[in-house]
Design a protein around this motif. Structure first.
Motif, mmCIF file in Angstrom:
data_model
loop_
_atom_site.group_PDB
_atom_site.id
_atom_site.type_symbol
_atom_site.label_atom_id
_atom_site.label_comp_id
_atom_site.label_asym_id
_atom_site.label_seq_id
_atom_site.Cartn_x
_atom_site.Cartn_y
_atom_site.Cartn_z
ATOM 1 N N ALA A 243 0.832 -1.209 0.000
ATOM 2 C CA ALA A 243 0.000 0.000 0.000
ATOM 3 C C ALA A 243 0.866 1.259 0.000
ATOM 4 O O ALA A 243 0.500 2.282 -0.594
ATOM 5 C CB ALA A 243 -0.920 -0.010 1.220
ATOM 6 N N HIS A 244 2.034 1.190 0.625
ATOM 7 C CA HIS A 244 2.904 2.369 0.704
ATOM 8 C C HIS A 244 3.571 2.679 -0.632
ATOM 9 O O HIS A 244 4.145 3.759 -0.806
ATOM 10 C CB HIS A 244 3.977 2.156 1.774
ATOM 11 N N TYR A 245 3.514 1.743 -1.604
ATOM 12 C CA TYR A 245 4.083 1.987 -2.923
ATOM 13 C C TYR A 245 3.041 2.484 -3.926
ATOM 14 O O TYR A 245 3.397 2.905 -5.026
ATOM 15 C CB TYR A 245 4.696 0.697 -3.487
ATOM 16 N N ASP A 246 1.771 2.426 -3.573
ATOM 17 C CA ASP A 246 0.702 2.755 -4.525
ATOM 18 C C ASP A 246 0.778 4.236 -4.916
ATOM 19 O O ASP A 246 0.659 5.122 -4.063
ATOM 20 C CB ASP A 246 -0.658 2.438 -3.896
ATOM 21 N N ASN A 247 0.973 4.480 -6.207
ATOM 22 C CA ASN A 247 1.145 5.859 -6.681
ATOM 23 C C ASN A 247 0.465 6.036 -8.034
ATOM 24 O O ASN A 247 1.127 6.205 -9.065
ATOM 25 C CB ASN A 247 2.640 6.190 -6.780
ATOM 26 N N PRO A 248 -0.865 5.976 -8.078
ATOM 27 C CA PRO A 248 -1.564 6.114 -9.378
ATOM 28 C C PRO A 248 -1.293 7.451 -10.050
ATOM 29 O O PRO A 248 -1.320 7.546 -11.279
ATOM 30 C CB PRO A 248 -3.042 5.950 -8.998
ATOM 31 N N ALA A 249 -1.018 8.491 -9.261
ATOM 32 C CA ALA A 249 -0.748 9.803 -9.860
ATOM 33 C C ALA A 249 0.550 9.801 -10.657
ATOM 34 O O ALA A 249 0.750 10.677 -11.517
ATOM 35 C CB ALA A 249 -0.693 10.875 -8.765
ATOM 36 N N GLY A 250 1.434 8.848 -10.392
ATOM 37 C CA GLY A 250 2.703 8.806 -11.089
ATOM 38 C C GLY A 250 2.697 7.994 -12.360
ATOM 39 O O GLY A 250 3.731 7.898 -13.043
ATOM 40 N N VAL A 251 1.542 7.397 -12.717
ATOM 41 C CA VAL A 251 1.468 6.545 -13.913
ATOM 42 C C VAL A 251 1.759 7.323 -15.197
ATOM 43 O O VAL A 251 2.495 6.831 -16.067
ATOM 44 C CB VAL A 251 0.103 5.824 -13.971
ATOM 45 N N PRO A 252 1.220 8.560 -15.391
ATOM 46 C CA PRO A 252 1.563 9.307 -16.618
ATOM 47 C C PRO A 252 3.067 9.527 -16.776
ATOM 48 O O PRO A 252 3.603 9.391 -17.886
ATOM 49 C CB PRO A 252 0.813 10.629 -16.446
ATOM 50 N N GLU A 253 3.744 9.856 -15.686
ATOM 51 C CA GLU A 253 5.196 10.043 -15.763
ATOM 52 C C GLU A 253 5.897 8.719 -16.060
ATOM 53 O O GLU A 253 6.904 8.689 -16.785
ATOM 54 C CB GLU A 253 5.719 10.630 -14.456
ATOM 55 N N LEU A 254 5.365 7.612 -15.539
ATOM 56 C CA LEU A 254 5.937 6.305 -15.840
ATOM 57 C C LEU A 254 5.803 5.990 -17.330
ATOM 58 O O LEU A 254 6.744 5.471 -17.952
ATOM 59 C CB LEU A 254 5.253 5.227 -14.998
ATOM 60 N N ASN A 255 4.641 6.316 -17.901
ATOM 61 C CA ASN A 255 4.451 6.085 -19.338
ATOM 62 C C ASN A 255 5.458 6.876 -20.166
ATOM 63 O O ASN A 255 6.000 6.382 -21.167
ATOM 64 C CB ASN A 255 3.029 6.449 -19.744
ATOM 65 N N GLN A 256 5.707 8.104 -19.770
ATOM 66 C CA GLN A 256 6.676 8.919 -20.482
ATOM 67 C C GLN A 256 8.078 8.328 -20.354
ATOM 68 O O GLN A 256 8.851 8.324 -21.325
ATOM 69 C CB GLN A 256 6.663 10.353 -19.942
#
Length: 727
Positions: free
Chosen positions: A667-680
């Motif tokens: 749970a402490h790794y969950d970062n849905p807000a960072g998915v767009p940056e991951l895609n980039q």
């Protein structure tokens, strides 16, 4: 000391508060006849608890009903039991000849009935010196003391048995009580249990006080032996099939006391929640040095993929390289938010063949690419491509001509690609689609042959023309299939290869491959598995201390094995020494090929199963030498496993594990807000390009390759038309 056994079907608090009046039935069960007369000795079939459990199951808790059975036990001391036997013998003597068949002479003093009894229990002689007397028969003695015969009585308990039901309607409470009484009627034998209902206010208060506090004050003395009580004191057996019985799930050995506890350590691989010897539940783990190859079995939807995702995410955050073959793409969708972190994003690769929109950015892989390779690598490239395609097409040994033609064509194109790389023309490399052009377009092939060594040219100029024409379509059929899918054209159609599993191993990349949506999943999976094996073996030239541990997971192992034709076995047998670890998941181990199944089981250091069909469960249970029964495996709840691992170099006994979902353990790794940056970051990592751009380049690739190597462009009149010559 008092022991209490409760059988309860409680009502819920909310429902009970919703009824203004409660009706209660109270019954105390007592022996109807003298307590030396036994109740029926209950066996295991049928289970004595079956009727009791069925009666409890009929209680409607949603309607505020409740039913309780309380059995209080107090052990009877041996001195009291001995006095009871003497009292029973005295009563038997007073009854005269009918008790024994013959009258006992004398009194209780020396030489009378009592000495005769003692003599009968000690061998048949009396200690007195008077005239001999006829001894009573042993059967008469046993009739006298009944079930308290020293030879058979065993432990004896004083018993208090209270029954109580409660409901919002008096008839409902009475009906539930009658069902409980019917359950205890099975005990009727020489003796039977008689219900006594408290009628007066004092007796009702006395009953309730005993029921609540456990005060031991039965209606009268009633002593019962173990055979009379055992049927109600044991756990339910498999013969007790009432819906209200909570099952333990079968007998499974406890977890090893020295099983490591996972709290995020780099050298541990999480397994799931494990109950340790102290009764506390913690996240159990295997040590990285002990876990080489694993096999996870069991039904679909019971958590195999979830457990693999937990392990993959843990290893990625610990800095290891990972490779996850996810045929359906569901695992990648779940894992993505937990990998969207700045320290991991530069290492993440995504190969998703479900994406085929013209503007969709995708990565490409050219299995024939020689970028970063040398002449000595050509043979490995040829073998990987040939074996992958042959296995996917299930050629086996039945298509020697097709295999030879394919290998020779792959060799020729790989040599041309090496020349293109050496001349820094990386965009002029051949792809798999050029295999078809090479075999079917003589005008394109002939000019390029002059760029190859003579030993290669001899085959195409002397041997190939003599082969039957039906051998070539067998080979080109594969490329024809690839051409029907835009996603596969984009994946295999680029000269430059962004996907390089050898690089992923050496630089600890986090790779997810999702071939879903492809018409040729078997071919893609075959090529990927063969390439994984080839890349692992290529680490021979890397010093042992410099080989980074690389983890690979393969979902839907049965389909993967059907297409890879033995290379999964080769991975399990050969890649350990090159620091490549592999864990496979499948629903049915019996559907794996014999060579793959034997190799994985021989080399596994993790064997795990969730619920499975009986045949599959029996197959796994045999590997654990009877420590777990097949029935235990078939009845495992969802997301629960039985597994054994290698711990400190030795295999453990199987133990229970409760699967933990990704969102609970990480749970402490969950970062849905960072998915767009991951895609980039993935776009950058893999140099992803739009599908339309790759397909446009593929349309002109034959011409570009020919132009680079010969200065000519293919087309009408290209063979002799000087207008096709490039300055």
């Amino acid at each position: 000391m008092t022991a209490t056994v409760n059988f309860t079907k409680p009502g819920t608090g909310d429902h009970r508060r919703g009824h203004s009046r409660r009706y209660v039935q109270r019954v105390e069960l007592t022996l109807a006849l003298p307590d030396q007369k036994p109740l029926a000795s209950l066996g295991l079939n049928p289970d004595p608890l079956q009727q009791l459990a069925a009666a409890m199951a009929s209680v409607r808790t949603e309607a505020g009903e409740q039913a309780d059975v309380v059995i209080d036990l107090v052990p009877v001391r041996e001195r009291r039991l001995a006095r009871r036997r003497r009292r029973l013998l005295w009563q038997s003597k007073r009854r005269g000849p009918s008790a024994y068949g013959e009258r006992l002479t004398g009194g209780l003093g020396g030489g009378g009935a009592w000495e005769s009894v003692l003599a009968a229990w000690s061998g048949g002689t009396t200690s007195g010196g008077g005239r001999s007397e006829r001894l009573p028969r042993m059967t008469d003695l046993r009739d006298g003391v009944g079930k308290f015969d020293p030879a058979a009585a065993g432990a004896v308990f004083a018993v208090q048995l209270l029954l109580r039901t409660e409901a919002a309607h008096p008839q409902a409470a009475l009906a539930r009580m009658n069902k409980l009484l019917a359950a205890f009627s099975a005990t009727s034998g020489e003796n039977y249990l008689k219900p006594r209902r408290p009628r007066t206010r004092w007796r009702i208060t006395h009953f309730d006080r005993r029921f609540v506090t456990g005060e031991f004050a039965p209606w009268k003395r009633q002593w019962l032996t173990v055979p009379e009580l055992g049927g109600f004191l044991k756990p339910p057996t498999v013969k007790c099939r009432a819906s209200s019985v909570v099952r333990s799930g079968g007998l499974v050995p406890p977890a090893p006391s020295d099983l490591p506890v996972y709290t995020g350590q780099r050298d541990l691989v999480p397994l799931g929640a494990v109950t340790y010897p102290d009764g506390r539940e913690r996240i159990g783990a295997a040590r990285v040095r002990d876990l080489l190859f694993g096999l996870q079995l069991g039904k679909s939807g019971h958590g195999k993929t979830e457990a693999a995702l937990v392990q993959c995410i843990a290893m990625a955050h610990s800095g290891y390289g990972t490779w996850f073959l996810d045929p359906h793409g569901e695992g990648w969708a779940r894992a993505k938010p937990y990998l969207a972190h700045s320290q991991i994003a530069p290492r993440v690769w995504e190969i998703n063949l479900a994406k085929s929109e013209p503007d969709q950015l995708v990565a490409s892989w050219n299995p024939l690419s020689m970028e970063g390779r040398t002449l000595s690598d050509v043979q490995e490239i040829v073998r990987s491509v040939t074996e992958g395609i042959a296995a996917a097409q299930d050629w086996g040994d039945s298509a020697p001509r097709a295999r030879t033609i394919l290998a020779r064509a792959a060799q020729a194109l790989a040599l041309l690609n090496l020349q293109a790389v050496q001349s820094d023309a990386l965009e002029a490399q051949c792809t798999l689609f050029q295999l078809r052009t090479w075999l079917t377009d003589e005008d394109w092939r002939e000019p390029l042959l002059r760029k190859l060594p003579q030993r290669v040219r001899d085959y195409w100029e002397k041997t190939f023309p003599k082969l039957a024409s039906d051998a070539v379509p067998t080979v080109t059929y594969v490329m024809d299939r690839l051409d029907t899918s835009q996603s596969l054209q984009a994946f295999f159609g680029s000269p430059r290869s962004a996907y390089d599993i050898k690089q992923a191993m050496d630089t600890s990349r986090v790779v997810f491959v999702c071939p879903s949506g492809s018409e040729s999943d078997a071919l893609v999976s075959c090529l990927l598995i063969h390439d994984l094996h080839r890349a692992g073996l290529s680490r021979q030239d890397t010093a042992r201390k410099d080989r980074r541990t690389f983890w690979a997971w393969g979902d839907e192992l049965t389909a993967l094995d059907a297409s890879s034709k033995g290379f999964l076995a080769a991975i399990a047998e050969q890649l350990r020494k090159y620091e490549v670890r592999f864990i496979g998941m499948t629903q049915m181990a019996l559907r794996l090929s014999a060579i793959t199944r034997q190799s994985l089981l021989q080399n596994q250091s993790l064997l795990s199963t969730c619920a499975a069909d009986y045949d599959e469960a029996a197959f796994v249970a045999r590997r654990w030498n009877g420590h777990v029964s097949p029935e235990t495996i078939t009845e495992l709840p969802k997301y629960h496993y039985v597994m054994s691992i290698s711990l400190n170099g030795k295999p453990t006994q199987p133990f229970r594990v409760r699967g933990l979902p990704v969102e609970e353990i990480f749970a402490h790794y969950d970062n849905p807000a960072g998915v767009p940056e991951l895609n980039q970051a993935i776009d950058t990592n893999l140099r992803r390009r739009p599908v339309a751009e790759i397909l446009a380049q593929l349309e002109d690739l034959d011409t570009e390759i020919l132009a680079h190597h010969t200065g000519r462009r293919s087309g009408p009149g290209a063979a002799g038309d000087p207008t096709t010559v490039i300055d």
